[in-house]
Motif scaffolding. Structure first.
Motif, short mmCIF file in Angstrom:
data_model
loop_
_atom_site.label_atom_id
_atom_site.label_comp_id
_atom_site.label_asym_id
_atom_site.label_seq_id
_atom_site.Cartn_x
_atom_site.Cartn_y
_atom_site.Cartn_z
N ILE A 284 0.87 -1.18 0.00
CA ILE A 284 0.00 0.00 0.00
C ILE A 284 0.91 1.23 0.00
CG2 ILE A 284 -1.91 1.19 1.15
CD1 ILE A 284 -2.47 -1.47 2.63
N ASP A 285 0.80 2.06 -1.01
CA ASP A 285 1.80 3.09 -1.27
C ASP A 285 1.28 4.49 -0.93
OD1 ASP A 285 4.26 4.04 -2.01
OD2 ASP A 285 3.85 4.02 -4.17
N ARG A 286 0.85 4.67 0.32
CA ARG A 286 0.35 5.98 0.76
C ARG A 286 0.92 6.29 2.15
NH1 ARG A 286 -5.06 7.43 1.14
NH2 ARG A 286 -4.73 9.29 -0.14
N GLU A 287 2.23 6.27 2.24
CA GLU A 287 2.88 6.39 3.54
C GLU A 287 2.48 7.67 4.27
OE1 GLU A 287 7.39 6.46 5.48
OE2 GLU A 287 7.11 6.16 3.31
N LYS A 288 2.38 8.80 3.56
CA LYS A 288 2.06 10.08 4.21
C LYS A 288 0.67 10.06 4.83
CE LYS A 288 5.16 12.93 1.43
NZ LYS A 288 5.27 14.07 0.48
N SER A 289 -0.21 9.21 4.32
CA SER A 289 -1.57 9.08 4.85
C SER A 289 -1.71 7.84 5.72
CB SER A 289 -2.59 9.02 3.70
OG SER A 289 -2.54 10.18 2.91
N ARG A 290 -0.58 7.34 6.22
CA ARG A 290 -0.55 6.10 7.01
C ARG A 290 -1.23 4.95 6.27
NH1 ARG A 290 -0.24 6.98 13.50
NH2 ARG A 290 1.42 8.53 13.45
N ASP B 282 -9.78 6.39 4.29
CA ASP B 282 -9.29 7.77 4.21
C ASP B 282 -10.38 8.69 4.75
OD1 ASP B 282 -8.46 10.31 3.50
OD2 ASP B 282 -7.53 9.65 1.63
N LEU B 283 -10.29 9.04 6.03
CA LEU B 283 -11.33 9.83 6.68
C LEU B 283 -11.32 11.29 6.21
CD1 LEU B 283 -11.30 8.46 10.33
CD2 LEU B 283 -12.79 7.83 8.43
N ILE B 284 -10.20 11.77 5.70
CA ILE B 284 -10.16 13.11 5.11
C ILE B 284 -11.08 13.15 3.89
CG2 ILE B 284 -8.72 14.91 4.11
CD1 ILE B 284 -8.18 14.32 7.08
N GLU B 285 -10.98 12.13 3.06
CA GLU B 285 -11.85 12.01 1.90
C GLU B 285 -13.31 11.86 2.34
OE1 GLU B 285 -11.58 9.29 -2.03
OE2 GLU B 285 -12.09 8.18 -0.21
#
Length: 279
Positions: free
Chosen positions: A29-35, A77-80
């Protein structure tokens, strides 16, 4: 190995695909900045990837992990989700999840085994991936939890029923109703993971060791054995699960080439050279 694949993997912007050892797919899973939280599109990309994995003849086992050293997957992704809930973004016109669930894994039936290498936090949907995987290897410092009640949600990707079946009513209730995080030691105590790696740095390597061991066995036998275990997990009657597996797979397994290869190699005291499964 990617150059020798029979079919081309699907395009993805959320996951990174690699082939570190023969017959094994490594999905990161390649979204390190978004954990490594999964956005809406990631669930459908994951579904496409693992559908392709099941059908690609040269692949036998998959390992999934997260990028970086903090999180395997922190869930949705709770921001989304906040942007959609507040009207800033349009709500999806399709279901939030494909039938295979969160990241295409939390409710996946599938054909071939998937191993999770938990390199950090596995929360919400990230934990739900673990609860429906075949094998879970955890870093010593990993944390697990279903924190959905903290944000007005519930574990909607299949995790509630699976954690109740795996760990029992009281453990499932405590975790889902309090939203608290648990340690790798607690998760292993409650049979929610298989093993704790020697270190965070070795968790993927140790998961790949298991994947290699599985990949060295008859692909047909692995598929049928996994199906039998899954049938028992999903079925109230253990005997009925055995009957279903027998009726569905025995004939094709015995008539398949890998069965003949296996017994011939055994009788000749040789290492079997398996062929791609046709099941």
């Amino acid at each position: 190995m990617s150059s020798t694949l029979v079919t081309r993997p699907p395009q993805t912007s959320i996951f990174r695909l690699s082939f570190p050892v023969p017959h094994v797919l490594l999905v990161t899973i390649d979204r390190e900045k978004s954990r490594n939280a999964i956005p809406f599109t990631g669930h459908f990309e994951g579904d496409a990837i693992f559908t392709w994995f099941d059908e690609e003849p040269l692949l036998r086992v998959a390992v999934i992990t997260g990028s970086g050293n903090k999180a395997f997957c922190a869930g949705a992704d709770l921001i989304e989700q906040n942007a959609r809930a507040s009207g800033k973004e349009e709500l999806p016109k399709t279901n939030v999840f494909p039938p295979s669930g969160f990241a295409g894994l939390s409710r996946r039936l599938g054909k071939k085994p998937v191993i999770v290498a938990v390199n950090g936090f596995a929360l919400g949907g990230g934990f739900e991936i673990c609860l429906n995987s075949d094998v879970v290897v955890s870093a010593p410092n990993a944390k697990f939890g279903l924190p959905e009640v903290n944000v007005g949600l519930y574990a909607a990707a299949g995790g509630l029923s699976r954690i109740a079946r795996s760990a029992g009513l009281q453990v499932a209730s405590e975790l889902a109703l309090t939203g608290r995080h648990i340690t790798a030691d607690e998760a292993k105590q409650w049979s929610l993971i298989n093993r704790i790696a020697k270190s965070q740095e070795s968790v993927v390597a140790e998961a790949l060791d298991i994947a290699q061991l599985i990949a060295s066995k008859s692909p047909d036998a692995v598929i049928v054995s996994r199906a039998g275990i899954r049938e028992a997990f999903e079925t109230a009657s253990m005997e009925r699960a055995s009957q279903v597996t027998d009726q569905r797979y025995r004939g094709a397994l015995i008539q398949g080439e890998n069965y003949k290869i296996g017994v011939k190699a055994f009788s000749e005291k040789k290492t079997p050279e398996w062929v791609s499964s046709k099941l």
